[in-house]
Design a protein around this motif. Structure first.
Motif, PDB file in Angstrom:
ATOM      1  N   THR A  32      34.005   6.022 -22.666  1.00  0.00           N
ATOM      2  CA  THR A  32      32.629   5.970 -22.584  1.00  0.00           C
ATOM      3  C   THR A  32      31.664   6.924 -22.965  1.00  0.00           C
ATOM      4  OG1 THR A  32      31.941   6.680 -20.419  1.00  0.00           O
ATOM      5  CG2 THR A  32      33.145   4.572 -20.436  1.00  0.00           C
ATOM      6  N   THR A  34      27.096   7.771 -23.581  1.00  0.00           N
ATOM      7  CA  THR A  34      25.577   7.332 -23.378  1.00  0.00           C
ATOM      8  C   THR A  34      25.266   6.148 -24.205  1.00  0.00           C
ATOM      9  OG1 THR A  34      24.749   9.198 -23.971  1.00  0.00           O
ATOM     10  CG2 THR A  34      24.829   8.838 -21.834  1.00  0.00           C
ATOM     11  N   ASP A  54      25.620   4.847 -18.623  1.00  0.00           N
ATOM     12  CA  ASP A  54      24.951   6.105 -18.265  1.00  0.00           C
ATOM     13  C   ASP A  54      24.959   6.469 -16.657  1.00  0.00           C
ATOM     14  OD1 ASP A  54      22.972   8.171 -17.719  1.00  0.00           O
ATOM     15  OD2 ASP A  54      21.335   7.189 -18.940  1.00  0.00           O
ATOM     16  N   ILE A  79      29.494  15.021 -18.220  1.00  0.00           N
ATOM     17  CA  ILE A  79      28.517  16.112 -17.632  1.00  0.00           C
ATOM     18  C   ILE A  79      27.216  16.036 -19.136  1.00  0.00           C
ATOM     19  CG2 ILE A  79      29.525  17.972 -19.207  1.00  0.00           C
ATOM     20  CD1 ILE A  79      28.576  19.453 -16.588  1.00  0.00           C
ATOM     21  N   ALA A  80      26.027  16.189 -18.260  1.00  0.00           N
ATOM     22  CA  ALA A  80      24.994  16.625 -18.896  1.00  0.00           C
ATOM     23  C   ALA A  80      24.300  17.828 -18.360  1.00  0.00           C
ATOM     24  CB  ALA A  80      23.626  15.460 -18.990  1.00  0.00           C
ATOM     25  N   PRO A 168      38.376  23.389 -14.732  1.00  0.00           N
ATOM     26  CA  PRO A 168      38.545  24.470 -15.710  1.00  0.00           C
ATOM     27  C   PRO A 168      37.725  25.781 -15.592  1.00  0.00           C
ATOM     28  CG  PRO A 168      37.992  22.240 -16.606  1.00  0.00           C
ATOM     29  CD  PRO A 168      37.577  22.366 -14.989  1.00  0.00           C
ATOM     30  N   PRO A 175      33.885  22.089 -27.471  1.00  0.00           N
ATOM     31  CA  PRO A 175      32.440  21.974 -28.355  1.00  0.00           C
ATOM     32  C   PRO A 175      31.339  22.997 -27.536  1.00  0.00           C
ATOM     33  CG  PRO A 175      33.076  19.791 -28.199  1.00  0.00           C
ATOM     34  CD  PRO A 175      34.137  20.709 -27.257  1.00  0.00           C
ATOM     35  N   TYR A 176      31.317  23.022 -26.338  1.00  0.00           N
ATOM     36  CA  TYR A 176      30.213  23.408 -25.770  1.00  0.00           C
ATOM     37  C   TYR A 176      30.428  24.901 -25.875  1.00  0.00           C
ATOM     38  CZ  TYR A 176      26.869  25.117 -22.149  1.00  0.00           C
ATOM     39  OH  TYR A 176      25.986  25.607 -21.403  1.00  0.00           O
ATOM     40  N   TRP A 177      31.526  25.361 -25.804  1.00  0.00           N
ATOM     41  CA  TRP A 177      31.804  26.995 -25.836  1.00  0.00           C
ATOM     42  C   TRP A 177      32.291  27.423 -27.180  1.00  0.00           C
ATOM     43  CZ3 TRP A 177      30.127  30.249 -22.076  1.00  0.00           C
ATOM     44  CH2 TRP A 177      29.946  29.727 -20.762  1.00  0.00           C
TER      45      TRP A 177
HETATM   46  N1  LIG Z   1      34.162  22.850 -21.708  1.00  0.00           N
HETATM   47  C1  LIG Z   1      34.313  23.734 -20.769  1.00  0.00           C
HETATM   48  O1  LIG Z   1      34.604  24.908 -20.935  1.00  0.00           O
HETATM   49  C2  LIG Z   1      34.302  23.150 -19.295  1.00  0.00           C
HETATM   50  C3  LIG Z   1      34.220  24.294 -18.140  1.00  0.00           C
HETATM   51  C4  LIG Z   1      34.430  23.803 -16.951  1.00  0.00           C
HETATM   52  C5  LIG Z   1      34.107  22.591 -16.610  1.00  0.00           C
HETATM   53  N2  LIG Z   1      34.169  21.585 -17.366  1.00  0.00           N
HETATM   54  C6  LIG Z   1      33.842  20.155 -17.049  1.00  0.00           C
HETATM   55  O2  LIG Z   1      34.614  19.423 -17.820  1.00  0.00           O
HETATM   56  C7  LIG Z   1      34.058  18.018 -18.211  1.00  0.00           C
HETATM   57  C8  LIG Z   1      34.229  17.827 -19.346  1.00  0.00           C
HETATM   58  O3  LIG Z   1      33.434  18.952 -20.306  1.00  0.00           O
HETATM   59  P1  LIG Z   1      33.315  19.214 -22.040  1.00  0.00           P
HETATM   60  O4  LIG Z   1      32.565  20.366 -22.177  1.00  0.00           O
HETATM   61  O5  LIG Z   1      34.481  18.650 -22.699  1.00  0.00           O
HETATM   62  O6  LIG Z   1      31.837  18.057 -22.015  1.00  0.00           O
HETATM   63  P2  LIG Z   1      30.965  17.681 -23.275  1.00  0.00           P
HETATM   64  O7  LIG Z   1      31.728  17.871 -24.691  1.00  0.00           O
HETATM   65  O8  LIG Z   1      29.531  18.134 -23.299  1.00  0.00           O
HETATM   66  O9  LIG Z   1      31.176  16.080 -23.173  1.00  0.00           O
HETATM   67  C9  LIG Z   1      30.229  15.460 -22.266  1.00  0.00           C
HETATM   68  C10 LIG Z   1      30.366  13.867 -22.162  1.00  0.00           C
HETATM   69  O10 LIG Z   1      29.791  13.318 -21.128  1.00  0.00           O
HETATM   70  C11 LIG Z   1      29.085  12.201 -21.814  1.00  0.00           C
HETATM   71  N3  LIG Z   1      27.866  12.043 -21.121  1.00  0.00           N
HETATM   72  C12 LIG Z   1      26.677  13.187 -21.097  1.00  0.00           C
HETATM   73  N4  LIG Z   1      25.605  12.480 -20.241  1.00  0.00           N
HETATM   74  C13 LIG Z   1      26.167  11.569 -19.805  1.00  0.00           C
HETATM   75  C14 LIG Z   1      25.486  10.449 -18.641  1.00  0.00           C
HETATM   76  N5  LIG Z   1      24.291  10.443 -18.523  1.00  0.00           N
HETATM   77  N6  LIG Z   1      26.242   9.366 -18.379  1.00  0.00           N
HETATM   78  C15 LIG Z   1      27.621   9.046 -18.724  1.00  0.00           C
HETATM   79  N7  LIG Z   1      28.079  10.044 -19.782  1.00  0.00           N
HETATM   80  C16 LIG Z   1      27.348  11.212 -20.053  1.00  0.00           C
HETATM   81  C17 LIG Z   1      28.850  12.734 -23.073  1.00  0.00           C
HETATM   82  O11 LIG Z   1      28.800  11.119 -23.741  1.00  0.00           O
HETATM   83  P3  LIG Z   1      27.715  11.160 -24.858  1.00  0.00           P
HETATM   84  O12 LIG Z   1      27.374  12.386 -25.501  1.00  0.00           O
HETATM   85  O13 LIG Z   1      28.290  10.488 -26.018  1.00  0.00           O
HETATM   86  O14 LIG Z   1      26.523  10.611 -24.128  1.00  0.00           O
HETATM   87  C18 LIG Z   1      30.304  13.175 -23.475  1.00  0.00           C
HETATM   88  O15 LIG Z   1      31.415  12.310 -23.510  1.00  0.00           O
HETATM   89  C19 LIG Z   1      32.834  18.334 -17.505  1.00  0.00           C
HETATM   90  O16 LIG Z   1      32.671  17.363 -16.231  1.00  0.00           O
HETATM   91  C20 LIG Z   1      32.480  19.831 -17.341  1.00  0.00           C
HETATM   92  O17 LIG Z   1      31.694  19.999 -16.184  1.00  0.00           O
HETATM   93  C21 LIG Z   1      34.122  22.036 -18.986  1.00  0.00           C
END
Ligand SMILES: NC(=O)c1ccc[n+]([C@@H]2O[C@H](COP(=O)([O-])OP(=O)(O)OC[C@H]3O[C@@H](n4cnc5c(N)ncnc54)[C@H](OP(=O)(O)O)[C@@H]3O)[C@@H](O)[C@H]2O)c1
Length: 230
Positions: A32, A34, A54, A79-80, A168, A175-177
């Motif tokens: 899924t 949004t 959402d 996450i958003a 993590p 992508p974020y980092w």
């Molecule tokens: N990346 C890291 O280094 C890191 C570190 C610590 C924890 N985390 C955790 O790991 C998880 C994944 O992180 P990520 O960095 O891989 O995330 P990401 O690339 O930013 O992806 C976020 C995902 O959440 C979806 N999303 C955003 N807003 C939403 C909403 N309102 N309702 C439903 N879905 C929504 C996005 O879908 P669309 O954009 O298609 O809407 C996308 O699929 C998160 O929970 C984050 O807190 C990540």
């Protein structure tokens, strides 16, 4: 097991990696995001089915998941991000992220619960901002603490379904980092005992372990290379 693997927040980053892993393994995967268009496009790329959902609008979640069939594994990864501080507190982003992770994640489990197999499992994503706050992490650190409690109550309530949390550290190739300046990432790696940042492959491996190892339940597992030790 004949049910699907459902990845909430599967259009990007860690959720997408998990969805791709299970699709490549031949599992029926629902992911899924949004946007239905984006979810459908990513699903086509990885060999899954895409749905729009959402989490910040929790009253819409049950309807969005209405035609999902039996579920074996559920991954809550969406996450958003909200950049916020207590001194300069902004409500909209804080309310949205609190709702998304703490109410939205729980409502997804509630909506799917009758369809989750009794030997099924759930992984809930938090993160190490829980234990290592950074400037602007007020909401993120708070919701990650909420994830710890959510995992405990879900594991206690839902057994024999297993529920674990995954926290993590900085995932360097997510992508974020990956978009951050290399010197920022290098500095974090330097203060990590492994001298490297964890990778998306490391996280996917941990998700698979938590979903599939039938002995692990009710745990909140850090995957951070030992970051907090230095
Ligand atoms: N990346 C890291 O280094 C890191 C570190 C610590 C924890 N985390 C955790 O790991 C998880 C994944 O992180 P990520 O960095 O891989 O995330 P990401 O690339 O930013 O992806 C976020 C995902 O959440 C979806 N999303 C955003 N807003 C939403 C909403 N309102 N309702 C439903 N879905 C929504 C996005 O879908 P669309 O954009 O298609 O809407 C996308 O699929 C998160 O929970 C984050 O807190 C990540």
């Amino acid at each position: 097991m004949a049910g699907s693997v459902v990845v909430i927040g599967g259009t990007s980053g860690l959720g997408r990696e998990v969805a791709a892993h299970y699709a490549a393994a031949g599992r029926d995967v629902v992911l899924t995001g949004t946007s239905g268009d984006r979810a459908g496009a990513v699903a086509a790329e990885v060999g899954a089915r895409g749905l729009a959902l959402d989490l910040s609008q929790p009253e819409t979640i049950a309807g969005a998941l209405a035609d999902v069939g039996p579920v074996d594994h559920l991954v809550l990864a969406a996450i958003a991000r909200d950049h916020n501080t207590t001194a300069d507190y902004s409500l909209p982003g804080a309310v949205a992220l609190m709702t998304l992770k703490l109410v939205g994640y729980t409502e997804v489990v509630h909506a799917l619960l009758p369809r989750i197999s009794s030997d099924g499992s759930i992984v809930v994503f938090g993160g190490q901002a829980l234990n290592r706050p950074y400037p602007g992490s007020t909401t993120v650190s708070t919701v990650n603490g909420g994830v710890v409690g959510l995992v405990h109550t879900l594991a206690a309530e839902l057994g024999p379904i297993r529920v674990n949390g995954l926290h993590p550290g900085i995932v360097g190739d997510s992508p974020y980092w990956a978009a951050r300046p290399p010197e920022v990432l290098d500095a974090i790696a330097a203060r990590t005992p492994t001298k490297r940042l964890v990778s998306m492959a490391d996280i996917t491996g941990a998700v698979v372990f938590l979903l599939e190892n039938r002995g692990i339940n009710g745990q909140n597992v850090a995957v951070d290379g030992g970051w907090l030790l230095l």
